[in-house]
Design a protein around this motif. Structure first.
Motif, PDB file in Angstrom:
ATOM      1  N   LYS A   1       0.876  -1.234  -0.035  1.00 11.04           N
ATOM      2  CA  LYS A   1      -0.038  -0.076  -0.062  1.00 11.04           C
ATOM      3  C   LYS A   1       1.043   1.227  -0.158  1.00 11.04           C
ATOM      4  O   LYS A   1       0.515   2.196  -0.682  1.00 11.04           O
ATOM      5  N   ARG A   2       2.085   1.178   0.561  1.00  8.69           N
ATOM      6  CA  ARG A   2       2.735   2.428   0.710  1.00  8.69           C
ATOM      7  C   ARG A   2       4.375   1.896   0.319  1.00  8.69           C
ATOM      8  O   ARG A   2       5.089   0.855   0.741  1.00  8.69           O
ATOM      9  N   ASN A   3       5.105   2.758  -0.484  1.00 13.33           N
ATOM     10  CA  ASN A   3       6.519   2.681  -0.883  1.00 13.33           C
ATOM     11  C   ASN A   3       6.512   1.127  -1.469  1.00 13.33           C
ATOM     12  O   ASN A   3       7.472   0.531  -0.911  1.00 13.33           O
ATOM     13  N   SER A   4       5.770   0.974  -2.245  1.00 12.62           N
ATOM     14  CA  SER A   4       5.854  -0.345  -3.106  1.00 12.62           C
ATOM     15  C   SER A   4       7.281  -0.558  -3.656  1.00 12.62           C
ATOM     16  O   SER A   4       8.113   0.366  -4.184  1.00 12.62           O
ATOM     17  N   TYR A   5       7.696  -2.102  -3.918  1.00 12.82           N
ATOM     18  CA  TYR A   5       9.002  -2.437  -4.505  1.00 12.82           C
ATOM     19  C   TYR A   5       8.935  -1.900  -5.948  1.00 12.82           C
ATOM     20  O   TYR A   5       7.873  -2.438  -6.472  1.00 12.82           O
ATOM     21  N   GLU A   6       9.977  -1.541  -6.457  1.00  8.98           N
ATOM     22  CA  GLU A   6      10.020  -1.336  -8.106  1.00  8.98           C
ATOM     23  C   GLU A   6      11.122  -2.241  -8.324  1.00  8.98           C
ATOM     24  O   GLU A   6      12.493  -1.962  -7.718  1.00  8.98           O
ATOM     25  N   VAL A   7      11.304  -2.532  -9.646  1.00  6.47           N
ATOM     26  CA  VAL A   7      12.570  -3.293 -10.123  1.00  6.47           C
ATOM     27  C   VAL A   7      13.191  -2.323 -10.702  1.00  6.47           C
ATOM     28  O   VAL A   7      12.925  -1.333 -11.609  1.00  6.47           O
ATOM     29  N   ILE A   8      14.507  -2.222 -10.404  1.00  7.78           N
ATOM     30  CA  ILE A   8      15.623  -1.152 -11.033  1.00  7.78           C
ATOM     31  C   ILE A   8      16.405  -1.912 -12.137  1.00  7.78           C
ATOM     32  O   ILE A   8      16.434  -1.405 -13.085  1.00  7.78           O
ATOM     33  N   ASP A   9      16.788  -3.240 -11.867  1.00  8.56           N
ATOM     34  CA  ASP A   9      17.289  -3.853 -13.115  1.00  8.56           C
ATOM     35  C   ASP A   9      17.488  -5.568 -12.738  1.00  8.56           C
ATOM     36  O   ASP A   9      17.113  -5.867 -11.406  1.00  8.56           O
ATOM     37  N   PHE A  10      17.750  -6.378 -13.505  1.00  7.23           N
ATOM     38  CA  PHE A  10      17.922  -7.577 -13.375  1.00  7.23           C
ATOM     39  C   PHE A  10      19.106  -8.122 -14.207  1.00  7.23           C
ATOM     40  O   PHE A  10      19.286  -7.606 -15.199  1.00  7.23           O
ATOM     41  N   ALA A  11      19.612  -9.343 -14.011  1.00  7.14           N
ATOM     42  CA  ALA A  11      20.593 -10.039 -14.800  1.00  7.14           C
ATOM     43  C   ALA A  11      20.284 -11.498 -14.858  1.00  7.14           C
ATOM     44  O   ALA A  11      20.038 -11.975 -13.653  1.00  7.14           O
ATOM     45  N   LYS A  12      20.542 -12.181 -15.782  1.00  4.97           N
ATOM     46  CA  LYS A  12      20.793 -13.460 -15.842  1.00  4.97           C
ATOM     47  C   LYS A  12      21.913 -13.830 -15.129  1.00  4.97           C
ATOM     48  O   LYS A  12      23.067 -13.466 -15.460  1.00  4.97           O
ATOM     49  N   LEU A  13      21.770 -15.119 -14.310  1.00  7.40           N
ATOM     50  CA  LEU A  13      23.246 -15.490 -13.350  1.00  7.40           C
ATOM     51  C   LEU A  13      23.875 -16.263 -14.633  1.00  7.40           C
ATOM     52  O   LEU A  13      23.112 -17.150 -15.068  1.00  7.40           O
ATOM     53  N   SER A  14      25.116 -16.050 -14.390  1.00  8.26           N
ATOM     54  CA  SER A  14      25.951 -17.246 -15.234  1.00  8.26           C
ATOM     55  C   SER A  14      26.679 -17.882 -14.371  1.00  8.26           C
ATOM     56  O   SER A  14      27.250 -17.553 -13.110  1.00  8.26           O
ATOM     57  N   GLN A  15      27.271 -19.249 -14.813  1.00  8.37           N
ATOM     58  CA  GLN A  15      27.710 -20.060 -14.060  1.00  8.37           C
ATOM     59  C   GLN A  15      29.308 -20.425 -14.388  1.00  8.37           C
ATOM     60  O   GLN A  15      29.527 -20.455 -15.446  1.00  8.37           O
ATOM     61  N   PHE A  16      30.080 -20.744 -13.410  1.00 10.10           N
ATOM     62  CA  PHE A  16      31.501 -21.351 -13.775  1.00 10.10           C
ATOM     63  C   PHE A  16      31.732 -22.360 -12.681  1.00 10.10           C
ATOM     64  O   PHE A  16      31.630 -22.411 -11.479  1.00 10.10           O
ATOM     65  N   ASN A  17      31.791 -23.728 -13.341  1.00  6.86           N
ATOM     66  CA  ASN A  17      31.912 -24.717 -12.429  1.00  6.86           C
ATOM     67  C   ASN A  17      30.974 -24.999 -11.438  1.00  6.86           C
ATOM     68  O   ASN A  17      31.055 -25.145 -10.365  1.00  6.86           O
ATOM     69  N   GLU A  18      29.465 -24.924 -11.890  1.00  6.91           N
ATOM     70  CA  GLU A  18      28.363 -24.999 -11.214  1.00  6.91           C
ATOM     71  C   GLU A  18      28.074 -24.091  -9.934  1.00  6.91           C
ATOM     72  O   GLU A  18      27.267 -24.355  -8.934  1.00  6.91           O
ATOM     73  N   VAL A  19      28.645 -23.058  -9.855  1.00  9.54           N
ATOM     74  CA  VAL A  19      28.770 -21.961  -8.922  1.00  9.54           C
ATOM     75  C   VAL A  19      28.493 -20.659  -9.800  1.00  9.54           C
ATOM     76  O   VAL A  19      29.036 -20.254 -10.839  1.00  9.54           O
ATOM     77  N   HIS A  20      27.457 -19.972  -9.299  1.00  9.81           N
ATOM     78  CA  HIS A  20      27.009 -18.614  -9.842  1.00  9.81           C
ATOM     79  C   HIS A  20      28.129 -17.587  -9.703  1.00  9.81           C
ATOM     80  O   HIS A  20      28.620 -17.421  -8.398  1.00  9.81           O
ATOM     81  N   ASN A  21      28.552 -17.053 -10.961  1.00  7.93           N
ATOM     82  CA  ASN A  21      29.311 -15.768 -10.644  1.00  7.93           C
ATOM     83  C   ASN A  21      28.797 -14.694  -9.773  1.00  7.93           C
ATOM     84  O   ASN A  21      27.633 -14.455  -9.946  1.00  7.93           O
ATOM     85  N   PRO A  22      29.651 -13.910  -9.140  1.00 11.88           N
ATOM     86  CA  PRO A  22      29.190 -12.707  -8.460  1.00 11.88           C
ATOM     87  C   PRO A  22      28.576 -11.651  -9.260  1.00 11.88           C
ATOM     88  O   PRO A  22      28.932 -11.505 -10.481  1.00 11.88           O
ATOM     89  N   LEU A  23      27.719 -10.874  -8.887  1.00 12.83           N
ATOM     90  CA  LEU A  23      27.056  -9.732  -9.267  1.00 12.83           C
ATOM     91  C   LEU A  23      27.728  -8.370  -8.759  1.00 12.83           C
ATOM     92  O   LEU A  23      27.940  -8.340  -7.414  1.00 12.83           O
ATOM     93  N   ARG A  24      27.670  -7.428  -9.529  1.00 11.74           N
ATOM     94  CA  ARG A  24      27.840  -6.036  -8.953  1.00 11.74           C
ATOM     95  C   ARG A  24      26.828  -5.031  -8.977  1.00 11.74           C
ATOM     96  O   ARG A  24      26.109  -4.869 -10.246  1.00 11.74           O
ATOM     97  N   VAL A  25      26.377  -4.572  -7.943  1.00 14.41           N
ATOM     98  CA  VAL A  25      25.412  -3.434  -8.147  1.00 14.41           C
ATOM     99  C   VAL A  25      25.991  -1.802  -8.004  1.00 14.41           C
ATOM    100  O   VAL A  25      26.991  -1.752  -7.072  1.00 14.41           O
ATOM    101  N   TYR A  26      25.692  -1.188  -8.706  1.00 16.53           N
ATOM    102  CA  TYR A  26      26.269   0.231  -8.946  1.00 16.53           C
ATOM    103  C   TYR A  26      25.459   1.214  -8.475  1.00 16.53           C
ATOM    104  O   TYR A  26      24.089   0.961  -8.861  1.00 16.53           O
ATOM    105  N   THR A  27      25.543   2.017  -7.575  1.00 11.05           N
ATOM    106  CA  THR A  27      24.487   3.184  -7.012  1.00 11.05           C
ATOM    107  C   THR A  27      24.822   4.469  -7.224  1.00 11.05           C
ATOM    108  O   THR A  27      25.821   4.652  -7.974  1.00 11.05           O
ATOM    109  N   SER A  28      23.810   5.148  -6.941  1.00  8.24           N
ATOM    110  CA  SER A  28      23.716   6.748  -7.502  1.00  8.24           C
ATOM    111  C   SER A  28      25.075   7.449  -6.705  1.00  8.24           C
ATOM    112  O   SER A  28      25.258   8.533  -6.890  1.00  8.24           O
ATOM    113  N   ASN A  29      25.549   6.837  -5.486  1.00  7.69           N
ATOM    114  CA  ASN A  29      26.829   7.553  -4.705  1.00  7.69           C
ATOM    115  C   ASN A  29      28.030   7.007  -5.441  1.00  7.69           C
ATOM    116  O   ASN A  29      28.962   7.011  -4.736  1.00  7.69           O
ATOM    117  N   SER A  30      28.023   6.306  -6.604  1.00  7.82           N
ATOM    118  CA  SER A  30      29.228   6.104  -7.058  1.00  7.82           C
ATOM    119  C   SER A  30      29.928   4.881  -6.112  1.00  7.82           C
ATOM    120  O   SER A  30      30.993   4.644  -6.410  1.00  7.82           O
TER     121      SER A  30
END
Length: 814
Positions: free
Chosen positions: A746-775
């Motif tokens: 009802k208040r302050n609903s969640y909104e999608v900023i971005d998404f990424a398909k996870l890539s795998q290396f030796n059955e382990v998902h590679n890490p992701l990085r989020v960039y923010t407005s504060n650099s």
């Protein structure tokens, strides 16, 4: 001021126009352009005539060049001695003229551009073929005018018994006119003149059966028969002239390119220097050594190649980047009937033929006049010998020679010329033998006069005489063709394998638009994080590539920027590199969003392009291959429908594979999944088709190509993150509304900023990085988070009050 002074008031424009017109006429007619009749400029004509007049001809000894130059300057050509000497030297250079008109002892320059020795050191005389230029000049064949100080007469044009304009060519620049006429083969041109005699309506094709094309004194190979024909038809044209070469095998698997003939007027020393600079600067790899081995036996340049290199590729590169191959431009301008004209081949031959008919006619008239005069004298002598005793008695009774001549005229009706000849007759000639000789001479003169009259009365007889003389000149001076002619201009293709060494390099493109490449040595010697970028900038592309690879950079405004890897600035890893806006202008809010590298420009895949306003399309790789202006202009790959729209994702699929599925998610959490083969194929300047149904203020945040069991990582504006299986989104058709993947609040609903398909290396998902407005950058290990269903809003991982609002999520470049 005297009363007789007359002052005119004229505008500067009128004065300058009048003076410049006169000046232009002077240099056009009296300096720079050859005459179509003898193919000579005034200075050349005056040199030949002055040397002929001075007896400085091929059948006599050589004389100092300074003497000839002085005679020309003092009597006929009141200009600088250096310009006269330069013209004299050029007429002696066998690499400039097909049939040199001057023979010279001493240093007369070289193909390396060396100047001739000073005129006080060299000796010169006219060549044997130059005698044909002046033959019959003393028989009233040409018009004469006073020289510059009215002390002598000089010929307006030389008789030129062979077509010198075409044989030796010409080059010159004057006011508003320039000429560039190549040399030709003497025998071919004479054959064409003779054919034109019998066939005045001959076509250009008929004449080109004889005149195949230019015949340069330096030989070489001409390519482009159509251009030769165009030049002969219009007076303008462009042909390709290339060197004559051969491949020699050396020991050890090496090869050598042997150059034995080079294009006309190419400086040999500069050519060798050009090739050697390519070797020194390593513009191509494979040249071991370049040597000029020319000697008195002829020209020879040796290009020694390294072992097992692409000889054809190196040779093509040299043809394209040195004077081993040049473009020669016809510009056939000459003075014809006192006017400068651009002349086709037939006009030149027709003008020359008309002129030679006039020369033969004038010479025949002169010979006829001389023969008639002599016949008249011979008639008088024969008559005098028939009344010899009376003639002697009359002469003995006269007071002096003049009185004797007058008495003979009165007594026996001799003419004054006959009487003068009789009085001058020597006593030993008063014999019966001499009478016989005079009668024989009378018969010969009668035959000559009859023959001369026939020539003058019958144009065909005159043409027969001209033809006979031309064939005699061809037999005496003709030579085999030196230049080979090939029908087609070869399209030279230079492979990247020749021009670009295959080196592995590290390529970086940053978020703010900086790009660079660095050697592996520089990269390994530096800290990975010390990449020279500004503090708030970060790499969006980092990869080891070959210098022969290609980079495609797609911006959010629908522009494609292309760079061959070898053209990217090569700097140290710690340096920033170049900004893309240095060569291609970008808008202030334009960003590079996706980057792809390719081994060549022959890929057969497709790009999948999605926009923020809900459009998607497939575009073939072949449709976005860059053009010639790629360095300064980007290519449009997407036509955006409105100013607020932007491209949010570009993906690439190999071999047009359509087995993938497409996931599209909007900012309010609506997600749609459909098959890629539902997306139509469109050109680069199109928008595409609907990917998802959007409502007011709703935007697509990203798109991904997925398969049923793939996992995506989603980041929201509140800093929450969740993993979700793709199959949580039902597979439907393109353009549908989709399903909700976040639970609305009802208040302050969640909104999608971005998404990424996870890539795998030796059955382990590679890490992701989020960039923010504060650099700030926030790294996520996907496997630390469970897979949630589509109703979950995820778990909070980013404190937006401290780190800033999430802007983008990507797979970390390792």
């Amino acid at each position: 001021m005297s009363s007789g002074t007359n002052i005119e008031k004229l505008t500067l424009e009128d004065i300058m126009s009048d003076r410049f017109s006169r000046y232009s006429k002077s240099i056009i007619q009296e300096r720079a352009l050859p005459d179509v009749r003898d193919g000579l400029k005034p200075v050349q004509r005056r040199i030949l005539y002055a040397m002929y007049k001075d007896g400085n001809t091929y059948d006599k000894g050589f004389r100092k060049s300074a003497k000839s130059v002085g005679n020309v300057m003092g009597n006929f050509h009141p200009h600088g001695d250096s310009s006269i000497y330069e013209a004299l030297v050029r007429m002696s250079q066998e690499w400039k003229l097909r049939d040199p008109l001057i023979e010279m002892h001493g240093n007369n320059g070289s193909m390396d551009g060396d100047p001739a020795a000073a005129m006080r050191y060299t000796e010169a005389r006219t060549s044997k073929i130059a005698s044909e230029m002046l033959r019959d000049i003393d028989k009233d064949t040409v018009n004469w005018i006073p020289n510059f100080d009215d002390t002598e007469q000089e010929p307006v044009v030389l008789p030129s018994r062979f077509p010198n304009l075409l044989v030796n060519g010409a080059t010159g620049i004057s006011a508003g006119y320039a000429t560039e006429i190549p040399p030709h083969n003497l025998g071919e041109v004479i054959d064409a003149v003779i054919y034109l005699q019998k066939h005045p309506d001959a076509s250009l094709n008929d004449l080109m059966n004889f005149v195949k094309g230019p015949d340069f004194p330096t030989g070489g190979i001409i390519q482009g028969l159509d251009e030769i024909k165009k030049a002969y038809q219009t007076g303008r044209g462009r042909i390709v002239v290339r060197s004559k070469t051969a491949i020699e095998k050396l020991r050890g698997g090496k090869q050598l390119i042997r150059i034995t003939e080079i294009p006309y007027e190419v400086n040999k020393l500069q050519l060798v220097k050009q090739i050697d600079e390519i070797r020194i600067n390593k513009k191509i790899d494979g040249i071991a050594e370049v040597r000029d081995e020319s000697d008195r036996n002829g020209l020879s340049i040796a290009i020694e190649l390294k072992r097992d290199v692409d000889q054809k590729g190196i040779f093509n590169y040299l043809l394209k980047n040195t004077d081993l191959q040049i473009t020669y431009n016809f510009n056939v301008v000459a003075i014809d009937k006192m006017c400068p004209k651009r002349l086709p081949l037939k006009s030149i031959l027709s003008s020359y033929l008309e002129y030679q008919r006039l020369i033969v006619s004038n010479r025949t008239k002169y010979d006829l006049m001389v023969a008639k005069k002599r016949e008249h004298i011979v008639d008088g002598l024969i008559k005098a010998l028939s009344i010899l005793d009376k003639v002697i008695e009359t002469i003995r009774s006269s007071n002096n020679r003049k009185d004797a001549s007058n008495n003979l005229v009165k007594a026996y009706d001799f003419s004054e010329n006959q009487a003068d000849s009789i009085v001058a007759l020597q006593l030993y000639r008063l014999t019966n033998t001499d009478v016989t000789k005079l009668k024989a001479e009378k018969a010969e003169l009668t035959h000559k006069i009859t023959s001369f009259n026939r020539i003058l009365d019958d144009p065909m007889k005159l043409d027969d005489v001209l033809k006979k003389e031309l064939l005699s000149i061809k037999k005496e001076y003709g030579s085999e063709r030196k230049t080979v002619i090939e029908n087609e201009i070869e399209n030279i293709k230079v492979s990247n394998k020749i021009t670009i060494p295959d080196e592995t390099t590290v390529v970086l493109v940053s978020h703010d638009g900086y790009l660079k490449r660095s050697s592996l040595r520089s990269y390994k010697a530096s800290e990975t994080d010390d990449c020279g970028l500004k503090e708030d900038d970060y790499p969006i592309f980092l990869k080891k590539l070959s210098t022969r690879d290609h980079l495609f950079m797609f911006t959010n405004k629908g522009h494609l920027i292309y760079r061959p890897i070898f053209e990217i600035t090569d700097v140290k890893w710690k340096d920033t590199g170049e900004h893309i806006s240095q060569t291609i202008g970008l808008d202030s809010d334009e960003q590079i969003i996706d980057i792809f590298d390719f081994k060549d420009l022959k890929a057969n895949g497709m790009f999948v392009i999605a926009t923020s306003d809900g459009y998607i399309k497939r575009t073939e790789f072949s449709k976005v291959i860059p053009g010639r202006t790629y360095r300064s202009h980007s290519l449009t790959y997407e036509k955006l429908k409105n100013a607020n729209a932007k491209v949010i994702k570009v993906a690439y699929i190999e071999n047009n594979n359509t087995d993938s599925e497409v996931v599209v998610i909007s900012n309010i959490g609506m997600a749609s999944r459909f098959m890629l083969n539902e997306v139509s194929i469109n050109g680069p300047r199109t928008t595409g088709v609907k990917s998802i149904e959007l409502r007011d203020e709703e935007l697509v945040c990203n798109m991904a190509l997925v398969h049923d069991n793939d996992v995506i990582g989603i980041i929201t504006q509140r800093g929450s993150y969740k993993n979700m299986l793709v199959n949580e989104i039902p597979l439907t058709s393109r353009g549908r509304r989709g399903v909700q993947i976040l639970t609305p609040l009802k208040r302050n609903s969640y909104e999608v900023i971005d998404f990424a398909k996870l890539s795998q290396f030796n059955e382990v998902h590679n890490p992701l990085r989020v960039y923010t407005s504060n650099s700030r950058m926030h790294d996520i290990v996907p496997d630390d988070h469970t897979i949630s269903n589509r109703k979950s809003n995820g778990s909070m991982i980013i404190d937006i009050s401290k780190e800033g609002n999430p802007q983008k999520i990507t797979n970390i470049i390792l």
